[in-house]
Design an enzyme around this catalytic site. Structure first.
Site, mmCIF file in Angstrom:
data_model
loop_
_atom_site.group_PDB
_atom_site.id
_atom_site.type_symbol
_atom_site.label_atom_id
_atom_site.label_comp_id
_atom_site.label_asym_id
_atom_site.label_seq_id
_atom_site.Cartn_x
_atom_site.Cartn_y
_atom_site.Cartn_z
ATOM 1 N N ARG A 18 -12.671 11.584 6.764
ATOM 2 C CA ARG A 18 -13.131 12.817 6.286
ATOM 3 C C ARG A 18 -14.423 12.606 5.491
ATOM 4 N NH1 ARG A 18 -7.419 14.163 3.937
ATOM 5 N NH2 ARG A 18 -7.175 11.933 3.913
ATOM 6 N N GLU A 158 4.318 15.851 2.824
ATOM 7 C CA GLU A 158 2.911 15.956 3.120
ATOM 8 C C GLU A 158 2.415 17.440 3.341
ATOM 9 O OE1 GLU A 158 0.506 13.397 2.659
ATOM 10 O OE2 GLU A 158 2.294 12.931 1.443
ATOM 11 N N ASN A 173 1.700 14.803 -5.401
ATOM 12 C CA ASN A 173 1.727 13.704 -5.465
ATOM 13 C C ASN A 173 0.500 12.813 -5.746
ATOM 14 O OD1 ASN A 173 2.200 10.840 -5.036
ATOM 15 N ND2 ASN A 173 2.289 11.029 -2.929
HETATM 16 C C1 UD1 Z 1 -2.107 10.228 0.208
HETATM 17 C C2 UD1 Z 1 -0.569 10.754 0.146
HETATM 18 C C3 UD1 Z 1 -0.436 12.146 -0.648
HETATM 19 C C4 UD1 Z 1 -1.242 12.227 -1.688
HETATM 20 C C5 UD1 Z 1 -2.461 11.875 -1.747
HETATM 21 C C6 UD1 Z 1 -3.117 11.634 -2.974
HETATM 22 C C7 UD1 Z 1 0.451 9.511 1.874
HETATM 23 C C8 UD1 Z 1 1.131 9.451 3.148
HETATM 24 N N1 UD1 Z 1 -0.085 10.718 1.265
HETATM 25 O O1 UD1 Z 1 -2.770 11.360 0.990
HETATM 26 O O2 UD1 Z 1 0.745 12.449 -0.602
HETATM 27 O O3 UD1 Z 1 -1.025 13.499 -2.443
HETATM 28 O O4 UD1 Z 1 -2.659 10.592 -1.087
HETATM 29 O O5 UD1 Z 1 -4.654 11.476 -3.141
HETATM 30 O O6 UD1 Z 1 0.702 8.231 1.176
HETATM 31 N N2 UD1 Z 1 -4.699 3.176 2.988
HETATM 32 C C9 UD1 Z 1 -4.517 2.067 3.375
HETATM 33 N N3 UD1 Z 1 -3.974 1.722 4.581
HETATM 34 C C10 UD1 Z 1 -3.581 2.830 5.628
HETATM 35 C C11 UD1 Z 1 -3.572 4.099 4.994
HETATM 36 C C12 UD1 Z 1 -4.443 4.332 3.931
HETATM 37 O O7 UD1 Z 1 -4.753 1.262 2.698
HETATM 38 O O8 UD1 Z 1 -3.031 2.311 6.541
HETATM 39 C C13 UD1 Z 1 -5.176 3.628 1.846
HETATM 40 C C14 UD1 Z 1 -6.719 4.478 1.729
HETATM 41 O O9 UD1 Z 1 -7.564 3.571 2.056
HETATM 42 C C15 UD1 Z 1 -6.502 5.261 0.472
HETATM 43 C C16 UD1 Z 1 -5.006 5.381 0.062
HETATM 44 O O10 UD1 Z 1 -4.378 4.541 0.990
HETATM 45 O O11 UD1 Z 1 -7.151 4.586 -0.369
HETATM 46 C C17 UD1 Z 1 -4.543 6.735 0.506
HETATM 47 O O12 UD1 Z 1 -4.844 7.187 1.985
HETATM 48 P P1 UD1 Z 1 -5.366 8.442 2.192
HETATM 49 O O13 UD1 Z 1 -5.545 8.580 3.647
HETATM 50 O O14 UD1 Z 1 -6.569 8.851 1.496
HETATM 51 O O15 UD1 Z 1 -4.222 9.521 2.183
HETATM 52 P P2 UD1 Z 1 -4.129 11.136 1.506
HETATM 53 O O16 UD1 Z 1 -4.271 11.802 3.059
HETATM 54 O O17 UD1 Z 1 -5.123 11.293 0.631
HETATM 55 CA CA CA Z 2 -6.714 10.366 -0.540
#
Ligand code: UD1
Ligand code: CA
Length: 496
Positions: A18, A158, A173
């Site tokens: 995004r 979510e 969260n």
């Molecule tokens: C996530 C949470 C959501 C929360 C929000 C807060 C989940 C499913 N959702 O959503 O409940 O309200 O954060 O900001 O967890 N990442 C990895 N490996 C992956 C996927 C993601 O390391 O395979 C890391 C990303 O780089 C990022 C973090 O995890 O730093 C969160 O991932 P992101 O995709 O931003 O989650 P949100 O959709 O924001």
């Molecule tokens: Ca995030």
């Protein structure tokens, strides 16, 4: 508050789709640092047993930054969700670790104190999981905290999966949690990718823990800003604004005056002494240090500067990697490039550029001057338009100006060259040889006055105007003998 039984896992493998960027999300900057640097610093201060960063997208670049800050990196390839990323960490987690704190790499506003409070709530409550939550005005995009009738956390739902009723929940969260590892691992192993993105969601582990009758707690952040994630450029701008406001507020608390602080940008490492005044639209960057009782004029930009007490910096000055000693005055519109050393009480005025030069106590260069690779002695005065010609096309060479020297305006000092103590240099000189102490150096064409020249010239113009009224075109003048030459010219024209 060392946390010897605790491992911290930073999730930083995601692409950050995004953001619409070719740069990994966690390497974008807000508040003067990359997002991941903010997160790692906040975590390091907790003194955990180990600090792991899960990397994947642009792993090399992210690893370089994370490792330089003392984190151990683990590759998640491919990236199959936050639950999967946490599973990946397992192989690197020490046997002695009882707890894990999970922090997303895109939550840069998190403070160490809040992490410590989360950990404390978890320990005291003997919980299997404790979630850092916050109530925010616009919860869209976040997972919602669903509680049962007794107010106990039941699940994280979510945004995409939430019912209309759940979407109205304002408690979100943060994606920052503390887990008791022995309880977490079985749940992670049971995660299923039953969502739109076919990913393993760490959030699903919460409902699983509750199904197993484990205790799940929530610690509500006092400052809701701390949980803000960064998914878009608009979030990045919001986060940057909050960091800048935090820094300005801390400085004002310590006795610095900042006018229109919302227009001022101050990097995290910057230190400023009490009773210094920062005017609007100033940027103080890098490791800049400013003493007490100074004033930094509107629109000035300081990068890696050291400024002592009682210094006046007038508006629109641009200063980098240099030192300004007490009671000096700089600007307006001054430029200090790296290695300028402005000693006590010296003045550097408008449109003066100084680079790799020492300007000693009480010396002045007030207007339109370039001083490069030079040394200017005490109380010397550098006239308007003076230039040190420090570069001969191959090498840089030095100009040494003694103390109490007077350099006349529009002087070119062709380096290497030395002007001795107490000497004068006449205005308009091109100085190519040393000027001895107390001498006058003068190097320019001698002036000659031509009596009556101007009067003659005016007459000639007047008569030329008359002839042209009669329809005769007249070509222009000559400098030396306007009357005769032009007369001859106009004759020859008439002939042709
Ligand atoms: C996530 C949470 C959501 C929360 C929000 C807060 C989940 C499913 N959702 O959503 O409940 O309200 O954060 O900001 O967890 N990442 C990895 N490996 C992956 C996927 C993601 O390391 O395979 C890391 C990303 O780089 C990022 C973090 O995890 O730093 C969160 O991932 P992101 O995709 O931003 O989650 P949100 O959709 O924001
Ligand atoms: Ca995030």
């Amino acid at each position: 508050m060392p946390a010897a039984d605790t491992s911290i896992i930073i999730l930083a493998a995601g692409k950050g789709t995004r953001m619409r960027s070719s740069l990994a999300k966690v390497l974008h900057e807000a508040g003067g640092r990359t997002l991941i640097e903010h997160v790692i610093r906040a975590c390091q201060a907790l003194k955990p047993a180990q600090l792991l960063a899960i990397v994947g997208h642009q792993a090399e670049d992210v690893s370089r930054v994370a490792e330089a800050l003392g984190a151990q990196t683990i590759l998640q390839q491919p990236q199959r969700g936050t639950g999967h990323a946490t599973q990946i960490a397992r192989r690197a987690i020490r046997k002695s670790a009882k707890l894990a704190v999970v922090v997303p790499g895109d939550a840069p506003l998190l403070r160490t104190e809040t992490l410590a409070a989360l950990l404390d709530t978890h320990r005291r409550g003997e919980a299997a999981a404790t979630i850092l939550t916050a109530e925010i005005a616009d919860p869209s995009g976040y997972g919602r905290i669903v509680r049962d009738s007794e107010g106990r956390v039941q699940a994280i739902v979510e945004d995409g999966k939430a019912t209309a009723e759940q979407r109205a929940i304002l408690e979100v969260n943060s994606s920052i949690y503390c887990f008791t590892l022995a309880k977490l691992w079985p749940c992670l192993a049971a995660l299923r990718p039953d969502n739109m993105h076919r990913e393993l969601y760490l959030t699903d582990a919460i409902a699983m823990l509750r199904e197993r009758n484990e205790r799940v707690l929530a610690y509500i952040a006092a400052d809701a800003n701390e949980v803000l994630g960064c998914n878009t450029r608009a979030h990045l701008a919001d986060i940057d604004r909050i960091f800048r406001a935090r820094k300005s507020a801390a400085l004002m608390d310590s006795g610095v005056t900042i006018y229109l602080p919302e227009t001022v940008i101050i990097d995290p490492e910057v230190a400023i002494g009490p009773d210094t005044i920062i005017e609007p639209a100033v940027r103080l960057l890098g490791h800049t240090r400013i003493g007490a009782n100074c004033r930094v004029g509107a629109g000035s930009i300081l990068f890696d500067m050291r400024v002592d007490d009682n210094v006046q910096i007038f508006p629109q000055s641009n200063l980098a990697s240099s030192h300004v000693a007490a009671r000096a005055q700089i600007g307006p519109f001054a430029r200090l490039r790296p290695g300028a050393e402005i000693r006590e009480g010296a003045h550097i005025g408008n449109f003066v550029e100084v680079k790799n030069s020492v300007i000693r106590e009480g010396a002045k260069a007030m207007h339109l001057t370039y001083l490069g690779d030079a040394s200017v002695g005490r109380e010397s005065n550098i006239g308007a338009g003076t230039i040190t010609c420090n570069y001969d096309g191959v090498a840089k060479r030095r100009t040494e100006i003694g103390s109490r020297v007077f350099i006349g305006s529009d002087t070119a000092l062709v380096a290497p060259v030395r002007v001795g103590d107490g000497a004068y240099v006449a205005a308009g000189s091109v100085i190519t040889e040393n000027v001895p102490p107390d001498a006058l150096g003068i190097a320019r064409g001698r002036q000659a006055n031509k009596p009556g020249w101007a009067r003659q010239r005016r007459r000639e113009i007047a008569s030329a105007a008359k002839s042209s009224k009669r329809g005769v075109r007249v070509r222009s003048r000559s400098r030396k003998r306007p009357n005769r030459v032009s007369r001859r010219r106009s004759k020859s024209r008439r002939r042709s």
